[in-house]
Design a protein around this motif. Structure first.
Motif, PDB file in Angstrom:
ATOM      1  N   VAL A   1     -55.972-101.455  81.384  1.00  0.00           N
ATOM      2  CA  VAL A   1     -56.042-100.248  80.552  1.00  0.00           C
ATOM      3  C   VAL A   1     -56.860 -99.187  81.278  1.00  0.00           C
ATOM      4  CG1 VAL A   1     -55.848-101.577  78.427  1.00  0.00           C
ATOM      5  CG2 VAL A   1     -58.124-101.020  79.330  1.00  0.00           C
ATOM      6  N   PRO A   2     -56.678 -97.917  80.925  1.00  0.00           N
ATOM      7  CA  PRO A   2     -57.476 -96.860  81.559  1.00  0.00           C
ATOM      8  C   PRO A   2     -58.868 -96.757  80.937  1.00  0.00           C
ATOM      9  CG  PRO A   2     -55.978 -95.897  79.971  1.00  0.00           C
ATOM     10  CD  PRO A   2     -55.649 -97.370  80.013  1.00  0.00           C
ATOM     11  N   LEU A   3     -59.755 -96.111  81.656  1.00  0.00           N
ATOM     12  CA  LEU A   3     -61.055 -95.759  81.088  1.00  0.00           C
ATOM     13  C   LEU A   3     -60.835 -94.770  79.959  1.00  0.00           C
ATOM     14  CD1 LEU A   3     -63.472 -95.251  84.120  1.00  0.00           C
ATOM     15  CD2 LEU A   3     -63.834 -96.805  82.195  1.00  0.00           C
TER      16      LEU A   3
ATOM     17  N   ASP B   1     -57.388 -88.406  84.960  1.00  0.00           N
ATOM     18  CA  ASP B   1     -57.574 -88.175  86.388  1.00  0.00           C
ATOM     19  C   ASP B   1     -57.716 -89.496  87.147  1.00  0.00           C
ATOM     20  OD1 ASP B   1     -57.669 -86.430  88.535  1.00  0.00           O
ATOM     21  OD2 ASP B   1     -59.847 -86.220  88.474  1.00  0.00           O
ATOM     22  N   HIS B   2     -57.118 -90.564  86.617  1.00  0.00           N
ATOM     23  CA  HIS B   2     -57.068 -91.828  87.337  1.00  0.00           C
ATOM     24  C   HIS B   2     -55.816 -92.589  86.921  1.00  0.00           C
ATOM     25  CE1 HIS B   2     -58.809 -93.203  83.531  1.00  0.00           C
ATOM     26  NE2 HIS B   2     -58.628 -94.452  83.883  1.00  0.00           N
ATOM     27  N   GLY B   3     -55.357 -93.448  87.820  1.00  0.00           N
ATOM     28  CA  GLY B   3     -54.136 -94.202  87.563  1.00  0.00           C
ATOM     29  C   GLY B   3     -54.417 -95.687  87.417  1.00  0.00           C
ATOM     30  N   ILE B   4     -53.355 -96.456  87.154  1.00  0.00           N
ATOM     31  CA  ILE B   4     -53.445 -97.912  87.086  1.00  0.00           C
ATOM     32  C   ILE B   4     -52.352 -98.508  87.964  1.00  0.00           C
ATOM     33  CG2 ILE B   4     -53.297 -99.960  85.614  1.00  0.00           C
ATOM     34  CD1 ILE B   4     -54.281 -98.315  83.298  1.00  0.00           C
TER      35      ILE B   4
ATOM     36  N   GLY C   1     -51.057 -96.082  96.662  1.00  0.00           N
ATOM     37  CA  GLY C   1     -51.150 -94.631  96.828  1.00  0.00           C
ATOM     38  C   GLY C   1     -50.336 -93.891  95.787  1.00  0.00           C
ATOM     39  N   VAL C   2     -49.174 -94.431  95.443  1.00  0.00           N
ATOM     40  CA  VAL C   2     -48.343 -93.824  94.402  1.00  0.00           C
ATOM     41  C   VAL C   2     -49.051 -93.896  93.054  1.00  0.00           C
ATOM     42  CG1 VAL C   2     -46.183 -94.047  93.102  1.00  0.00           C
ATOM     43  CG2 VAL C   2     -46.168 -94.250  95.601  1.00  0.00           C
ATOM     44  N   ALA C   3     -49.655 -95.053  92.747  1.00  0.00           N
ATOM     45  CA  ALA C   3     -50.363 -95.217  91.474  1.00  0.00           C
ATOM     46  C   ALA C   3     -51.575 -94.285  91.395  1.00  0.00           C
ATOM     47  CB  ALA C   3     -50.798 -96.666  91.301  1.00  0.00           C
ATOM     48  N   LEU C   4     -52.226 -94.062  92.512  1.00  0.00           N
ATOM     49  CA  LEU C   4     -53.358 -93.129  92.560  1.00  0.00           C
ATOM     50  C   LEU C   4     -52.899 -91.721  92.228  1.00  0.00           C
ATOM     51  CD1 LEU C   4     -56.292 -92.269  93.376  1.00  0.00           C
ATOM     52  CD2 LEU C   4     -55.430 -92.144  95.743  1.00  0.00           C
TER      53      LEU C   4
END
Length: 268
Positions: free
Chosen positions: A142-144, A157-160, A178-181
């Motif tokens: 999950v994201p922050l 501003d972040h990916g998983i 890199g794509v997920a970033l």
């Protein structure tokens, strides 16, 4: 160190005439810029050791070389974060060729970081370790959430990266990371840990430190109950107030001052 009046996005009160804030050095030669990046790398490794981010031989921070953008400086494979000095850093190109240094490169570092640097030409540095709370949080997939002011730095501003396939041993997985970033400042590597990037080593290192602590805060809050979220509009406003290349660099300064005063041999 260049100093100028207070810059946008650094929240300061009224200052007397002539009082300035430190800002990143400007108009450096290639050699001077390379030295700055290598010194910040050495300081960051020592700080990561202090924070307990090391886990055996895992973990790496890279800095793009200012003269050869397709090569990056990185820690030698198998060397303790706490013992790394400027002279220990090695230079590796995007093909994994050792250009400078006498110690081997971590293959996972090459596979991940070469592709992150390739995907993000705007990025100078990237940081990744198996920090305790980062890897615990990553297992949730999950994201922050914007539950604190500090966590707002990562809001939208972040990916998983959710396709964990074991130890990274090929550049194709690095490409997918890199794509997920994407265009973000960080990515949660599910079942693995955290990775952050920045326009300077200081910025990438600071974001890793504060992201790790934000992961810890969210884990604690979730264990205690149901965290209350900061509303999206406010979270975006706070993100823009406290994050970015300059705030990221500036937030690292107290840690830089502390570690360089305590360990002057970092620059050997």
């Amino acid at each position: 160190m260049t100093t100028t009046p207070a810059a946008p996005h650094l929240s300061v009160g009224a200052m007397p005439e002539g009082v300035t804030l430190p800002l990143p050095p400007q108009n450096l030669s290639v050699e001077e810029e390379r030295q700055v990046r290598k010194q910040e790398l050495a300081a960051a490794f020592s700080l990561f050791a202090r924070f307990g981010f090391s886990e055996g031989v895992a973990g790496h921070i890279t800095a793009r070389d200012p003269e050869n953008p397709s090569a990056f400086w990185v820690n030698p494979f198998g060397m303790s974060f706490s013992q790394i000095r400027v002279s220990d850093l090695i230079l590796v190109d995007h093909d994994g060729t050792l250009l400078q240094g006498r110690r081997p490169v971590n293959n996972a570092a090459f596979c991940i970081h070469s592709e992150v640097h390739r995907a993000r030409p705007d990025v100078t540095a990237a940081a990744h370790t198996h920090s305790l709370h980062g890897k615990a949080f990553s297992s949730l997939g999950v994201p922050l959430e914007p539950i604190t002011q500090d966590a707002c730095a990562f809001y939208e501003d972040h990916g998983i990266y959710s396709d964990y396939r074991g130890v990274v041993n090929d550049t194709e997985e690095g490409r997918r990371i890199g794509v997920a970033l994407g265009e973000g400042k960080a990515v949660v590597l599910q079942n693995h840990g955290l990775l952050t990037v920045g326009a300077s080593v200081a910025e990438a290192a600071w974001y890793f430190i504060t992201m790790e602590r934000s992961c810890q805060a969210q884990l604690l809050a979730m264990a205690a109950g149901e965290p209350k979220l900061i509303d999206p509009e406010t979270a975006r406003m706070v993100r823009d107030q406290i994050s970015g290349p300059l705030p990221g660099w500036f937030q690292f300064r107290p840690l830089w001052d502390q570690i360089t005063a305590e360990q002057p041999d970092l620059f050997d």
